[in-house]
Write a protein that holds these residues in place. Structure first.
Motif, PDB file in Angstrom:
ATOM      1  N   HIS A 191      -9.773   5.165   0.864  1.00 19.00           N
ATOM      2  CA  HIS A 191      -9.816   4.341   2.024  1.00 19.00           C
ATOM      3  C   HIS A 191      -9.109   5.454   3.524  1.00 19.00           C
ATOM      4  CE1 HIS A 191      -9.170   1.299  -0.925  1.00 19.00           C
ATOM      5  NE2 HIS A 191      -9.225   0.535   0.077  1.00 19.00           N
ATOM      6  N   ALA A 210      -6.547   0.479   5.911  1.00 19.73           N
ATOM      7  CA  ALA A 210      -5.218   0.051   4.884  1.00 19.73           C
ATOM      8  C   ALA A 210      -5.475  -1.427   4.596  1.00 19.73           C
ATOM      9  CB  ALA A 210      -3.994   0.419   5.813  1.00 19.73           C
ATOM     10  N   VAL A 219      -9.264  -4.852  -0.455  1.00 23.60           N
ATOM     11  CA  VAL A 219      -9.291  -3.455  -0.915  1.00 23.60           C
ATOM     12  C   VAL A 219     -10.793  -2.982  -1.289  1.00 23.60           C
ATOM     13  CG1 VAL A 219      -8.544  -2.212  -2.798  1.00 23.60           C
ATOM     14  CG2 VAL A 219      -7.089  -3.947  -2.370  1.00 23.60           C
ATOM     15  N   LEU A 246      -5.851   5.488  -9.584  1.00 21.48           N
ATOM     16  CA  LEU A 246      -5.123   5.101  -8.478  1.00 21.48           C
ATOM     17  C   LEU A 246      -5.234   5.925  -7.106  1.00 21.48           C
ATOM     18  CD1 LEU A 246      -3.253   3.030  -7.145  1.00 21.48           C
ATOM     19  CD2 LEU A 246      -1.449   4.522  -7.894  1.00 21.48           C
ATOM     20  N   LYS A 247      -5.242   7.423  -7.398  1.00 22.23           N
ATOM     21  CA  LYS A 247      -5.434   8.379  -6.440  1.00 22.23           C
ATOM     22  C   LYS A 247      -6.799   8.088  -5.900  1.00 22.23           C
ATOM     23  CE  LYS A 247      -4.187  13.103  -5.388  1.00 22.23           C
ATOM     24  NZ  LYS A 247      -3.643  14.380  -6.002  1.00 22.23           N
ATOM     25  N   LEU A 258       1.871   2.111  -3.452  1.00 26.00           N
ATOM     26  CA  LEU A 258       0.822   2.518  -4.259  1.00 26.00           C
ATOM     27  C   LEU A 258       0.654   4.160  -3.974  1.00 26.00           C
ATOM     28  CD1 LEU A 258      -1.605  -0.381  -4.174  1.00 26.00           C
ATOM     29  CD2 LEU A 258      -0.244   0.481  -6.043  1.00 26.00           C
ATOM     30  N   ILE A 259       0.730   4.298  -2.424  1.00 19.50           N
ATOM     31  CA  ILE A 259       0.624   5.718  -1.992  1.00 19.50           C
ATOM     32  C   ILE A 259       1.728   6.569  -2.715  1.00 19.50           C
ATOM     33  CG2 ILE A 259       0.797   7.130  -0.083  1.00 19.50           C
ATOM     34  CD1 ILE A 259      -0.384   4.991   1.466  1.00 19.50           C
ATOM     35  N   ALA A 277       0.956   7.368  -6.403  1.00 19.17           N
ATOM     36  CA  ALA A 277      -0.167   8.312  -6.523  1.00 19.17           C
ATOM     37  C   ALA A 277       0.086   9.748  -6.101  1.00 19.17           C
ATOM     38  CB  ALA A 277      -1.390   7.881  -5.750  1.00 19.17           C
ATOM     39  N   ILE A 299      -7.117   5.931   8.539  1.00 20.39           N
ATOM     40  CA  ILE A 299      -6.950   4.902   7.127  1.00 20.39           C
ATOM     41  C   ILE A 299      -7.228   3.710   7.332  1.00 20.39           C
ATOM     42  CG2 ILE A 299      -4.423   4.820   7.649  1.00 20.39           C
ATOM     43  CD1 ILE A 299      -4.026   4.911   4.385  1.00 20.39           C
ATOM     44  N   LEU A 357       0.869  -1.308   0.050  1.00 19.58           N
ATOM     45  CA  LEU A 357      -0.022  -0.057   0.038  1.00 19.58           C
ATOM     46  C   LEU A 357       0.859   1.195   0.007  1.00 19.58           C
ATOM     47  CD1 LEU A 357      -2.642   1.545   0.179  1.00 19.58           C
ATOM     48  CD2 LEU A 357      -2.447   1.256   2.787  1.00 19.58           C
ATOM     49  N   LEU A 416      -7.071   5.135  -3.760  1.00 17.11           N
ATOM     50  CA  LEU A 416      -6.628   5.264  -2.265  1.00 17.11           C
ATOM     51  C   LEU A 416      -7.248   6.360  -1.231  1.00 17.11           C
ATOM     52  CD1 LEU A 416      -2.811   5.298  -3.479  1.00 17.11           C
ATOM     53  CD2 LEU A 416      -3.964   3.598  -2.438  1.00 17.11           C
TER      54      LEU A 416
END
Length: 301
Positions: free
Chosen positions: A89, A58, A148, A82-83, A38-39, A42, A56, A35, A86
């Motif tokens: 979440h 996660a 997810v 993607l953003k 990925l953060i 983004a 969050i 994660l 995220l």
């Protein structure tokens, strides 16, 4: 002397708080390094490191590993998408377990709803179970989850008309029965669970029955109402045998499970083909068969 002791305790507590790592570093240390990657992709690392406080939800490394590789790769190549995933979440403020009540809704940073369920001391956020709760960071609180979260795909009506799901016959019957507004409306209080039969499920019905459902507002309404539950039921809520109430007054759906696979069966017939499609006004489960209420017994024969 008491005042001095109180001051010492306060200073120690303050030092402990300051010493806590930020959300990003805490995620890295708690089985959420995928994660974190990925953060970073983004462009959200600085936000989650230095701003807040946030809560969050996660997905663990194992949770993200459940996502098909092709889907994850496609998401990684689209920074905006993607953003969006995220930010769904993350919510503003610190939320602790004592704040969580079944039926409550949280607003994500991208302005979508996350629903809370509590059962046997466990907490679910939409379809995801919190496997570890209340990991504190310097700028927020973390819940590790086993799935997810699915970003809402518009209203229920949008989902029913999405060609990817093959649900247009159900949508057509709903529109003819004048129930389409129910699926189009986003309310602060009303959410629905829709068990939506695939187009092939309607096509497999006897022709006379299909024509009656499609042409009669009354019978069409009976059928559509029988596929709607008032409230949101994600897959986790379908894990035990029982009954599901519907908008067709006095008529419930029997919930059992396949003896071989453990998958839920509706009225001992319909399988859930696709589960937990998130909508702004509820959740949709795609099912394999049309559920026929007893009010149509005279037509079915």
């Amino acid at each position: 002397m008491v005042g001095l002791k109180t001051l010492i305790v306060f200073v120690n507590a303050l030092a402990f708080t300051v010493a806590l790592p930020n959300i990003i570093d805490t995620l890295t240390a708690n089985n959420a390094s995928t994660l974190v990657g990925l953060i970073d992709q983004a462009g959200l690392t600085d936000t989650l490191k230095t701003k807040g406080p946030f809560t969050i939800f996660a997905p663990t490394n194992a949770a993200i590993a459940k996502v098909p590789a092709a889907d994850l790769q496609a998401l990684g190549s689209d920074v905006d998408a993607l953003k969006n995933v995220l930010l769904y979440h993350v919510v503003n403020g610190e939320i602790f377990s004592w704040d969580l009540r079944t039926g409550e809704r949280l607003k994500s940073l991208n302005n979508h709803t996350i629903r809370i369920y509590s059962s046997a001391g466990k907490h679910y956020f939409n379809q995801a179970l919190a496997v570890v709760e209340e990991i504190q960071a310097s700028n927020g609180v973390i819940y590790l989850i086993d799935e997810v979260l699915n970003v809402p795909e518009g209203t229920i009506w949008d989902i029913l008309n999405n060609p990817d799901y093959n649900l247009t016959q159900f949508a057509n019957v709903a529109q003819h029965a004048r129930l389409d507004s129910l699926f189009k409306t986003i309310s602060s209080t009303k959410r629905y669970t829709v068990f939506a039969p695939m187009n092939s499920a309607f096509e497999s019905l006897p022709k006379q029955l299909l024509n009656t459902i499609a042409s009669s507002t009354t019978y069409g309404r009976y059928v559509i109402d029988y596929h709607i539950h008032d409230g949101t039921l994600h897959a986790a809520s379908l894990s035990k045998d029982g009954t599901v109430s519907t908008l067709h007054t006095g008529h419930t759906i029997t919930l059992t499970h396949d003896a071989n696979t453990g998958e839920p069966l509706l009225n001992k017939l319909a399988h859930v083909v696709i589960q937990d499609i998130e909508a702004e006004n509820g959740v949709v489960h795609v099912i394999s068969h049309v559920l026929i209420p007893s009010t149509l017994a005279g037509i079915v024969g």
